[in-house]
Write a protein that holds these residues in place. Structure first.
Motif, short mmCIF file in Angstrom:
data_model
loop_
_atom_site.label_atom_id
_atom_site.label_comp_id
_atom_site.label_asym_id
_atom_site.label_seq_id
_atom_site.Cartn_x
_atom_site.Cartn_y
_atom_site.Cartn_z
N LYS A 207 0.85 -1.18 0.00
CA LYS A 207 0.00 0.00 0.00
C LYS A 207 0.89 1.24 0.00
CE LYS A 207 -4.03 1.95 2.35
NZ LYS A 207 -4.97 1.77 3.49
N GLY A 208 0.59 2.19 -0.86
CA GLY A 208 1.44 3.37 -0.98
C GLY A 208 2.77 3.05 -1.64
N GLY A 209 2.76 2.11 -2.57
CA GLY A 209 3.99 1.60 -3.16
C GLY A 209 4.58 2.44 -4.27
N ALA A 210 4.06 3.64 -4.50
CA ALA A 210 4.59 4.47 -5.58
C ALA A 210 6.06 4.79 -5.39
CB ALA A 210 3.77 5.75 -5.71
N PHE A 211 6.51 4.81 -4.12
CA PHE A 211 7.92 5.11 -3.84
C PHE A 211 8.87 4.11 -4.48
CE2 PHE A 211 6.92 1.96 -0.66
CZ PHE A 211 8.09 1.23 -0.53
N LEU A 212 8.35 2.92 -4.83
CA LEU A 212 9.22 1.89 -5.41
C LEU A 212 9.81 2.33 -6.75
CD1 LEU A 212 7.22 -1.38 -4.64
CD2 LEU A 212 9.46 -0.75 -3.74
N ALA A 213 9.14 3.23 -7.45
CA ALA A 213 9.69 3.71 -8.71
C ALA A 213 11.07 4.34 -8.49
CB ALA A 213 8.75 4.71 -9.37
N GLY A 214 11.21 5.10 -7.41
CA GLY A 214 12.51 5.68 -7.08
C GLY A 214 13.53 4.62 -6.73
N ASP A 215 13.09 3.57 -6.02
CA ASP A 215 14.01 2.48 -5.68
C ASP A 215 14.47 1.73 -6.92
OD1 ASP A 215 13.67 3.20 -3.06
OD2 ASP A 215 12.41 1.49 -2.52
N VAL A 216 13.57 1.53 -7.88
CA VAL A 216 13.94 0.84 -9.11
C VAL A 216 14.99 1.66 -9.87
CG1 VAL A 216 13.11 0.00 -11.35
CG2 VAL A 216 11.75 -0.39 -9.28
N GLU A 217 14.75 2.97 -9.97
CA GLU A 217 15.73 3.82 -10.66
C GLU A 217 17.07 3.80 -9.96
OE1 GLU A 217 14.99 7.55 -12.35
OE2 GLU A 217 12.81 7.30 -12.46
N ARG A 218 17.08 3.85 -8.63
CA ARG A 218 18.34 3.81 -7.88
C ARG A 218 19.07 2.50 -8.13
NH1 ARG A 218 19.31 1.12 -3.52
NH2 ARG A 218 17.09 0.92 -3.00
N LEU A 219 18.36 1.39 -8.09
CA LEU A 219 18.99 0.09 -8.33
C LEU A 219 19.55 0.02 -9.74
CD1 LEU A 219 16.36 -2.19 -6.57
CD2 LEU A 219 18.78 -2.03 -5.95
N GLN A 220 18.84 0.56 -10.72
CA GLN A 220 19.35 0.53 -12.09
C GLN A 220 20.61 1.39 -12.22
OE1 GLN A 220 16.04 1.42 -14.78
NE2 GLN A 220 15.82 -0.78 -15.09
N ARG A 221 20.64 2.54 -11.57
CA ARG A 221 21.86 3.36 -11.63
C ARG A 221 23.03 2.63 -11.01
NH1 ARG A 221 18.21 7.49 -10.14
NH2 ARG A 221 18.93 7.35 -7.97
N GLU A 222 22.78 1.95 -9.88
CA GLU A 222 23.86 1.23 -9.20
C GLU A 222 24.33 0.03 -10.02
OE1 GLU A 222 22.19 0.25 -5.43
OE2 GLU A 222 22.30 2.32 -4.65
N ALA A 223 23.39 -0.64 -10.68
CA ALA A 223 23.72 -1.87 -11.40
C ALA A 223 24.20 -1.62 -12.82
CB ALA A 223 22.51 -2.81 -11.43
N PHE A 224 23.58 -0.63 -13.50
CA PHE A 224 23.82 -0.46 -14.93
C PHE A 224 24.31 0.94 -15.30
CE2 PHE A 224 20.05 -3.26 -14.31
CZ PHE A 224 20.69 -4.46 -14.56
N GLY A 225 24.42 1.83 -14.33
CA GLY A 225 24.93 3.17 -14.58
C GLY A 225 23.89 4.21 -14.95
N ALA A 226 22.68 3.80 -15.25
CA ALA A 226 21.62 4.72 -15.65
C ALA A 226 20.30 3.98 -15.63
CB ALA A 226 21.89 5.27 -17.06
N ARG A 227 19.21 4.73 -15.76
CA ARG A 227 17.90 4.10 -15.95
C ARG A 227 17.97 3.24 -17.21
NH1 ARG A 227 11.96 5.72 -14.79
NH2 ARG A 227 10.81 4.52 -16.34
N ALA A 228 17.41 2.04 -17.14
CA ALA A 228 17.57 1.09 -18.24
C ALA A 228 16.23 0.50 -18.63
CB ALA A 228 18.53 -0.04 -17.84
N GLY A 229 15.96 0.46 -19.93
CA GLY A 229 14.76 -0.18 -20.44
C GLY A 229 13.52 0.70 -20.30
N ASP A 230 12.43 0.21 -20.86
CA ASP A 230 11.14 0.89 -20.84
C ASP A 230 10.29 0.22 -19.77
OD1 ASP A 230 8.74 2.14 -21.32
OD2 ASP A 230 8.47 1.33 -23.34
N TRP A 231 10.00 0.91 -18.69
CA TRP A 231 9.23 0.30 -17.60
C TRP A 231 8.35 1.33 -16.91
CZ3 TRP A 231 10.04 2.29 -12.73
CH2 TRP A 231 11.26 2.96 -12.50
N GLU A 232 7.35 0.82 -16.20
CA GLU A 232 6.45 1.66 -15.41
C GLU A 232 6.01 0.87 -14.19
OE1 GLU A 232 2.28 1.90 -17.12
OE2 GLU A 232 3.38 1.15 -18.86
#
Length: 297
Positions: A207-232
């Protein structure tokens, strides 16, 4: 623990996991095909995204000479259960830090983790919210000694890189790939692994999980250097919150199991499938779209 490759092949994981098309008129009437990516069949003890998220972390722990894994989770955490099983298979001691107070007898998830040798300890909910702070982690190191720390849900840069293989296995197989999200690591890797033109949709089970979008972006930056792929990220289909269920969700899960002999778990997969059906009925997907739904466990 020697600095050698862990014997992952000895577990005989089923990779790539099967992709099964299902005949369901609820999607078909909108001209949409539904496929199930059966990651739940990778291994009975380490199903789905748990295998993909843990594999590189286990190797990193071994490479650094650790013999103990410590991780976090709620009382119904599949991640705690999988980490305990991984420890048994590969010779690590495991410590599970559980959110909230101890309740006996243990529920099925925690009982299974304990049976696999995991030492369970508990943090009150206020302290648990600060679980990544130097003070809390330092206190755990004082208490338990040296350990390799795996975040809640197993989601870190190594987990995202491991989950990229999920997207790679689905290249060319579907237009849109859906996955349930608890901490965001699977979506981060999945989206990065897909081919151009494919899209990933994550369904927050909190519930209130919209914050996960920020977590996904952070993980992608840490893993791949930038936001990666087309996702929502979709945050409307939590059905009351994490590990919560409603009569509507129970009815949907039971009906889906009766139709397709795949009973989706209520914490993750049923919410994702129900959300995917709702989006289909809302007209989100064009006729001719192939949807792949990841069955994580």
């Amino acid at each position: 623990m020697p600095h050698t490759a862990l014997p992952f092949d000895a577990l005989r994981p089923r990779l790539p996991s099967p992709l099964q098309e299902v005949d369901d008129e609820r999607w078909a009437r909108h001209g949409v095909r539904l496929l199930l990516k059966r990651d739940d069949l990778i291994h009975p003890d380490l199903p789905g995204n748990k295998w993909r998220k843990l594999r590189l972390n286990l190797q990193a722990a071994a490479d650094a000479g650790h013999d103990t894994l410590l991780t976090f989770g709620g009382a119904y955490s599949n991640h705690l259960r999988a980490t305990a099983a991984a420890g048994r298979h590969f010779g690590f001691s495991t410590i599970g830090v559980v959110r909230g107070e101890e309740h006996l007898p243990l529920n099925e998830s925690l009982a299974a983790a304990a049976a696999d040798g995991m030492r369970l300890t508990y943090l009150d909910r206020t302290t648990y919210r600060r679980k990544t702070s130097p003070e809390v982690v330092g206190g755990l190191r004082e208490r338990f000694g040296r350990f390799y720390l795996i975040p809640e849900g197993g989601s870190n840069a190594l987990a995202a890189r491991g989950c990229a293989a999920l997207g790679e296995e689905l290249r060319g197989a579907a237009d849109v790939v859906a996955v349930a999200c608890g901490t965001g690591g699977t979506l981060a890797g999945l989206a990065a692994g897909l081919a151009p033109g494919q899209r990933a949709v994550g369904f927050a089970v909190l519930k209130g999980g919209a914050f996960l979008a920020g977590d996904v972006e952070r993980l992608q930056r840490e893993a791949f250097g930038a936001r990666a792929g087309d996702w929502e990220l979709e945050d409307r289909f939590h059905f009351g919150g994490y590990a919560r269920r409603t009569p509507e969700l129970d009815a949907f899960a039971g009906d889906f199991g009766a139709r397709h002999q795949v009973v989706p778990d209520r914490v993750y997969v049923a919410k994702m499938l129900a959300g995917l059906l709702a989006l289909t009925e809302e007209g989100r997907f064009a006729r001719g779209t192939a949807l792949a739904a990841v069955v994580t466990g």
